[in-house]
Design an enzyme around this catalytic site. Structure first.
Site, PDB file in Angstrom:
ATOM      1  CB  ALA A 184      -3.259  -0.454   0.260  1.00  0.00           C
ATOM      2  N   GLY A 238       0.007  -3.215  -7.368  1.00  0.00           N
ATOM      3  CA  GLY A 238      -0.814  -2.855  -8.514  1.00  0.00           C
ATOM      4  C   GLY A 238      -0.719  -3.937  -9.556  1.00  0.00           C
ATOM      5  NE  ARG A 239      -3.520  -7.153  -8.439  1.00  0.00           N
ATOM      6  CZ  ARG A 239      -3.797  -6.332  -7.426  1.00  0.00           C
ATOM      7  NH1 ARG A 239      -4.782  -5.461  -7.524  1.00  0.00           N
ATOM      8  NH2 ARG A 239      -3.087  -6.368  -6.327  1.00  0.00           N
ATOM      9  CG  HIS A 275     -13.807   2.977  -3.824  1.00  0.00           C
ATOM     10  ND1 HIS A 275     -14.753   2.925  -2.830  1.00  0.00           N
ATOM     11  CD2 HIS A 275     -12.649   2.541  -3.266  1.00  0.00           C
ATOM     12  CE1 HIS A 275     -14.190   2.478  -1.726  1.00  0.00           C
ATOM     13  NE2 HIS A 275     -12.908   2.239  -1.971  1.00  0.00           N
ATOM     14  CG  ASP A 276     -10.123  -0.775  -4.366  1.00  0.00           C
ATOM     15  OD1 ASP A 276     -10.978  -0.258  -3.613  1.00  0.00           O
ATOM     16  OD2 ASP A 276      -8.950  -1.013  -3.998  1.00  0.00           O
ATOM     17  CB  THR A 277     -14.994  -1.073  -2.486  1.00  0.00           C
ATOM     18  OG1 THR A 277     -13.797  -1.083  -1.705  1.00  0.00           O
ATOM     19  CG2 THR A 277     -16.045  -1.914  -1.790  1.00  0.00           C
ATOM     20  CB  THR A 287      -5.276  -3.949   2.394  1.00  0.00           C
ATOM     21  OG1 THR A 287      -4.223  -4.389   1.518  1.00  0.00           O
ATOM     22  CG2 THR A 287      -4.666  -3.120   3.504  1.00  0.00           C
ATOM     23  CG  ASN A 305     -14.139   1.059   5.413  1.00  0.00           C
ATOM     24  OD1 ASN A 305     -15.148   0.903   4.744  1.00  0.00           O
ATOM     25  ND2 ASN A 305     -13.098   1.732   4.989  1.00  0.00           N
ATOM     26  N   GLY A 311      -9.029 -10.906  -2.447  1.00  0.00           N
ATOM     27  CA  GLY A 311      -7.906 -11.748  -2.058  1.00  0.00           C
ATOM     28  C   GLY A 311      -8.214 -12.741  -0.964  1.00  0.00           C
TER      29      GLY A 311
END
Length: 478
Positions: A11, A14-15, A232-234, A255, A292, A398
């Protein structure tokens, strides 16, 4: 060894990461990182999708030879295409205000309990179902012939082929987690046309090859396949939990904090709905049963408001602030929008009769204590609701860089915390690509490779959980 490009979009940034995979090798390097800056237009808050796509191309240009590309991102948001396949405006940001009050309109047609029993998704005002309901009378939706979730939209621009990857589709509140297919009844009753969505894809399915124009712009030699991953990144991050134990909880930190369990079947009880747990789909028939939590967004917004102070020193100062002096509900929707975060946290403490954090160190400690308390509640509630006890908590993402948060989470949960890997979403992305090409085996094999090759740090709980139980009770009383 093979090389795989993992496009991992968060969010705030990006990488493009490049993973090299062999039988006992898993190495990840960063090729390119770029900001993700939403833009507030007269119409509302929007994603700058063209800047993101440019960042992806820039990353692929400096990646060197790759054998495949995979894309993951945040959930729920989408782009609309016209009959010619052209994008109809910048995608709306999930923090945009357009969904305020929409849930009540949906529940008037499909009661909240029935909606949960059919889709298993927690209430969040930005779920795709509510976004589509908010957009129902818009000219843009009336002109749309196709809806693509963010990773699928970028994959389409790279390949010219359209699909809807399942793990991300499961966040729309339009998937039945029991059948792992669309919830046709719910969509019909709410007037949502499922024909807008491209056919479903599974993680590991082929998603096309890079177009000739993309090869020319990036300098890559074709053919280069694009592989559907846990987009989905999760989903990708949970796939990269290096768990060799069967009884584990996970917290994917960034985030957001996504805290919960990996299960074989969804939990669709009324108690689960009341506790606001979600049932999202993962790899190999698994369910990501999680809650969440607002996550490090709270600290990110405060740091931005304070003019970007040095984070390491801020955390050292926060560690010296008395524990649990003030806590807030890290899941409160009052903290969802950007701006004025230190003031909003202070206001919440004042309204609940707690000491008001004044300095950046005090606000930071309030945030980290509150997040650890939210992690405790989520892990404990998940075990109770699913009847699935755990022995260890894995933290990935992170937040693994934040040793104070990891230790506080171990203390709050009363369980060991294993922190790492940091780039979990990118590693999960890479491993699904590698598995699709026969280099690794099942999910257990992927996790075994992670455990052997990726560093981690173990935090043992300290001080007992009595003070955390007391803080939890104080927060509940308010």
């Amino acid at each position: 060894m093979k090389a795989y490009a993992a496009v991992d979009l968060g969010a705030s940034s990006g990488r493009v990461m490049v993973g090299h995979v062999g039988p006992d090798t898993l190495e990840l390097t960063e090729a390119h990182r770029f900001p993700n800056r939403p833009v507030r237009t007269p119409e509302g808050l929007r994603w700058d999708i063209l800047a993101l796509y440019a960042g992806v191309l820039d990353g692929l240009r400096v990646s060197g030879h790759v054998d495949s590309v995979g894309i993951d991102s945040w959930a729920v948001d989408y782009g609309l295409l016209d009959a010619d396949g052209a994008l109809l405006g910048n995608p709306v940001h999930y923090r945009d205000a357009r969904t305020e009050g929409v849930a009540e309109k949906v529940w008037a047609t499909v009661p909240a309990g029935e909606l949960y029993a059919s889709t298993g998704l927690q209430y969040a005002p930005f779920n795709t179902l509510y976004q589509l309901t908010a957009a129902r009378d818009s000219a843009q939706l009336a002109c749309a012939e196709r809806l693509l979730l963010i990773p699928d939209l970028l994959s389409y621009w790279l390949t010219g082929e359209q699909g809807t990857e399942l793990t991300n589709a499961s966040t729309t509140q339009l998937i039945d987690p029991r059948t792992r297919d669309w919830s046709y009844d719910i969509a019909s009753r709410l007037g949502i046309d499922l024909a807008l969505f491209a056919p479903l894809r599974q993680p590991g399915d082929p998603a096309g090859v890079l177009r000739a124009e993309v090869l020319e712009e990036t300098g890559l030699r074709g053919p280069v396949p694009v592989t559907a991953v846990g987009s989905h990144d999760t989903a990708s991050a949970v796939a990269a939990v290096p768990a060799v134990e069967e009884r584990f909880a996970y917290i994917c930190t960034g985030t957001w904090s996504l805290a919960g369990l990996e299960l074989a079947a969804p939990v669709l009880t009324e108690a689960s709905r009341a506790a606001n747990f979600t049932n999202e789909l993962g790899l190999d028939g698994t369910v990501r049963y999680l809650r969440n939590i607002m996550g490090l967004w709270l600290l990110q917004e405060c740091v931005r408001a304070w003019g970007e102070p040095e984070l390491g020193e801020l955390l050292r100062q926060a560690a010296r602030v008395p524990a649990l002096r003030s806590v807030v509900d890290a899941g409160d929707a009052a903290f969802l929008a950007p701006g004025r975060m230190p003031q909003r946290i202070a206001d919440a403490c004042r309204a609940s009769g707690q000491p008001v954090p004044d300095t950046p160190a005090e606000v930071t400690r309030c945030i980290l204590d509150s997040l650890a308390l939210a992690h405790r509640r989520a892990v404990n509630d998940a075990q109770d609701l699913a009847g699935h006890p755990v022995d260890v908590v894995h933290i990935v993402g992170g937040g693994t860089r934040n040793a104070l948060l990891c230790q506080l989470t171990a203390d709050a949960c009363g369980l060991p915390v294993v922190a790492g890997p940091t780039e979990a979403a990118a590693l999960g992305n890479v491993l699904v690509q590698a598995r699709a090409h026969g280099l690794v085996g099942d999910l257990a094999g992927m996790r075994g490779l992670l455990a052997r090759t990726q560093p981690s740090t173990r935090y043992e709980p300290q001080g007992g959980t009595a003070r955390w139980r007391a803080a939890e009770a104080r927060l509940a009383a308010r």
